[in-house]
Design a protein around this motif. Structure first.
Motif, mmCIF file in Angstrom:
data_model
loop_
_atom_site.group_PDB
_atom_site.id
_atom_site.type_symbol
_atom_site.label_atom_id
_atom_site.label_comp_id
_atom_site.label_asym_id
_atom_site.label_seq_id
_atom_site.Cartn_x
_atom_site.Cartn_y
_atom_site.Cartn_z
ATOM 1 N N GLY A 1 27.226 -19.082 44.713
ATOM 2 C CA GLY A 1 28.214 -19.873 45.623
ATOM 3 C C GLY A 1 29.863 -19.374 45.116
ATOM 4 O O GLY A 1 30.159 -20.115 45.096
ATOM 5 N N THR A 2 29.196 -18.862 44.142
ATOM 6 C CA THR A 2 31.111 -18.725 42.977
ATOM 7 C C THR A 2 31.197 -18.068 43.768
ATOM 8 O O THR A 2 31.329 -16.999 44.930
ATOM 9 N N THR A 3 32.836 -17.748 43.204
ATOM 10 C CA THR A 3 33.604 -16.715 44.521
ATOM 11 C C THR A 3 33.298 -15.255 44.588
ATOM 12 O O THR A 3 33.660 -14.168 45.552
ATOM 13 N N ASP B 1 33.702 -14.521 36.366
ATOM 14 C CA ASP B 1 35.172 -14.817 35.951
ATOM 15 C C ASP B 1 35.391 -13.786 34.355
ATOM 16 O O ASP B 1 34.205 -14.272 33.369
ATOM 17 N N GLN C 1 38.325 -12.819 38.971
ATOM 18 C CA GLN C 1 37.260 -11.903 39.101
ATOM 19 C C GLN C 1 36.860 -10.639 38.331
ATOM 20 O O GLN C 1 37.903 -9.709 38.730
ATOM 21 N N PHE D 1 25.843 -24.466 40.227
ATOM 22 C CA PHE D 1 27.191 -24.753 40.739
ATOM 23 C C PHE D 1 27.634 -25.310 41.821
ATOM 24 O O PHE D 1 28.223 -25.553 42.989
ATOM 25 N N GLU E 1 42.689 -15.883 40.125
ATOM 26 C CA GLU E 1 42.791 -17.286 41.079
ATOM 27 C C GLU E 1 42.969 -17.793 39.976
ATOM 28 O O GLU E 1 43.554 -17.738 39.016
ATOM 29 N N ALA F 1 35.158 -27.379 36.869
ATOM 30 C CA ALA F 1 33.865 -26.311 36.989
ATOM 31 C C ALA F 1 34.290 -24.895 36.550
ATOM 32 O O ALA F 1 33.483 -24.150 37.028
ATOM 33 N N GLY F 2 35.817 -24.691 36.165
ATOM 34 C CA GLY F 2 36.407 -23.477 36.803
ATOM 35 C C GLY F 2 36.622 -23.113 38.080
ATOM 36 O O GLY F 2 36.187 -21.853 38.052
ATOM 37 N N MET F 3 36.440 -24.055 38.439
ATOM 38 C CA MET F 3 36.101 -24.123 39.960
ATOM 39 C C MET F 3 37.435 -23.345 40.427
ATOM 40 O O MET F 3 38.486 -24.092 40.476
ATOM 41 N N THR F 4 37.397 -21.936 41.072
ATOM 42 C CA THR F 4 38.604 -21.130 42.125
ATOM 43 C C THR F 4 39.114 -22.574 43.245
ATOM 44 O O THR F 4 38.198 -23.128 44.412
ATOM 45 N N TYR G 1 42.537 -21.768 39.180
ATOM 46 C CA TYR G 1 41.156 -23.297 38.847
ATOM 47 C C TYR G 1 41.872 -23.936 38.805
ATOM 48 O O TYR G 1 42.992 -24.969 38.310
ATOM 49 N N ARG H 1 37.193 -23.349 50.582
ATOM 50 C CA ARG H 1 36.334 -25.391 49.710
ATOM 51 C C ARG H 1 38.045 -26.597 49.607
ATOM 52 O O ARG H 1 37.622 -27.047 49.957
ATOM 53 N N PHE I 1 29.143 -21.037 31.959
ATOM 54 C CA PHE I 1 30.506 -21.286 31.600
ATOM 55 C C PHE I 1 31.707 -21.204 30.415
ATOM 56 O O PHE I 1 32.096 -21.447 30.637
HETATM 57 N N1 GLN Z 1 35.340 -19.256 39.804
HETATM 58 C C1 GLN Z 1 34.870 -18.979 40.438
HETATM 59 C C2 GLN Z 1 34.249 -20.570 41.671
HETATM 60 O O1 GLN Z 1 34.992 -21.360 42.151
HETATM 61 C C3 GLN Z 1 33.505 -19.332 38.963
HETATM 62 C C4 GLN Z 1 32.720 -20.853 38.545
HETATM 63 C C5 GLN Z 1 31.766 -21.005 37.973
HETATM 64 O O2 GLN Z 1 31.321 -20.174 37.872
HETATM 65 N N2 GLN Z 1 31.692 -21.716 37.338
HETATM 66 O O3 GLN Z 1 33.744 -20.026 42.288
#
Ligand code: GLN
Length: 272
Positions: free
Chosen positions: A168-170, A208, A142, A102, A232, A119-122, A234, A127, A64
């Motif tokens: 599993g990503t947004t 993303d 996105q 992920f 979004e 993890a750049g997680m939204t 992170y 969640r 990522f």
């Molecule tokens: N931001 C996206 C999400 O949270 C993708 C994150 C990723 O692929 N690392 O789902």
């Protein structure tokens, strides 16, 4: 500059891995220790380390860029790794980075295999029911990647098309909701999804914006639509109910925002 180069090198390594169908660097096992531990020990670590004996175990998915990729030495590098290191330094902890799929990150957090996800997680309401998020440290968008000659020009044009996403990503969640299962193809990473787009197996990739830029740069004949699927936030995540660690990390993030460290780390990788 150097970091940009490193990120691009890591990208090309990942692409090579993906093309060779090996995916080897994707998943060093979760009990990885020595090599994957990027430590910057501080001496006065005693009080703040009760959670895991002085090591902050960060889970991520290093496909990522520029948030996380794997460099030539199999170390995870990028914005999230640098932020986690700065947080660990503030807390007097060692940082260990564990690379996994992920969609394994939240289960690993719940199972105490890791202490934190970066993890750049939204942040999403679903969640938030499973984990506790810290304050947000960055914004993501996105984006839609299509071939240069595609007739797809907007989100609406995705109806009836086959869209690639990372599992599993947004991007996966929105596309599955909006277009239906039949129109979504899931891949283990954005790199592999983009390869499928290059090969003509799918019509678009929703992912993303920052990794999208890197994937388009690494492949010819692709473009990013000038349209946003979603904007979004992170954030880092800890196990639900781990208020002590959440407060420590929020405290560290607040200081790192106030003194400009977070902005500086992001600016090292993202040049607007
Ligand atoms: N931001 C996206 C999400 O949270 C993708 C994150 C990723 O692929 N690392 O789902």
């Amino acid at each position: 500059m150097k970091k940009k180069l490193a990120a691009l090198l890591a990208m090309s390594m990942l692409l090579t891995g993906a093309l060779a169908g090996c995916g080897g660097s994707d998943e060093p096992a979760q009990d990885d220790t020595a090599e994957n531990t990027q430590s910057a020990t501080q001496d006065e670590s005693a009080e703040s380390t009760e959670t895991t004996g002085g090591t902050l175990r960060m889970g991520t998915n290093a496909t990522f860029p520029p948030y996380e990729t794997v460099d030539d030495n199999n170390n995870v590098v990028g914005i999230d790794a640098d932020i986690a290191q700065a947080v660990a330094d503030k807390l007097g902890m060692d940082l260990q980075i564990i690379n996994m799929e992920f969609d394994s990150l939240i289960p690993a957090l719940s199972a105490d295999q890791i202490d934190i996800v970066l993890a750049g997680m939204t942040v999403t309401p679903e969640r938030e029911e499973q984990v506790d998020f810290t304050e947000s440290y960055a914004t993501g968008i996105q984006s839609i990647i299509v071939p240069e000659d595609s007739t797809i020009a907007s989100v609406d044009d995705l109806a009836d098309k086959k869209v690639g996403v990372q599992t599993g990503t947004t991007g996966d969640i929105y596309c599955t909701d909006d277009l239906g299962e039949d129109h979504v193809q899931r891949f283990e990473s954005g790199v592999v999804a983009t390869q499928a787009l290059v090969n003509g197996q799918i019509d678009a990739v929703v992912i993303d914006n920052e990794p999208a830029k890197a994937y388009v740069e690494a492949n010819s004949g692709l473009k990013i639509l000038d349209t946003e699927y979603a904007v979004e936030d992170y954030a880092a995540a800890v196990k639900k109910g781990n208020t002590e660690l959440l407060d420590q990390i929020n405290g560290a993030l607040e200081e790192l925002k106030a003194d400009g460290t977070i902005d500086e780390i992001i600016a090292n990788y993202i040049h607007e």
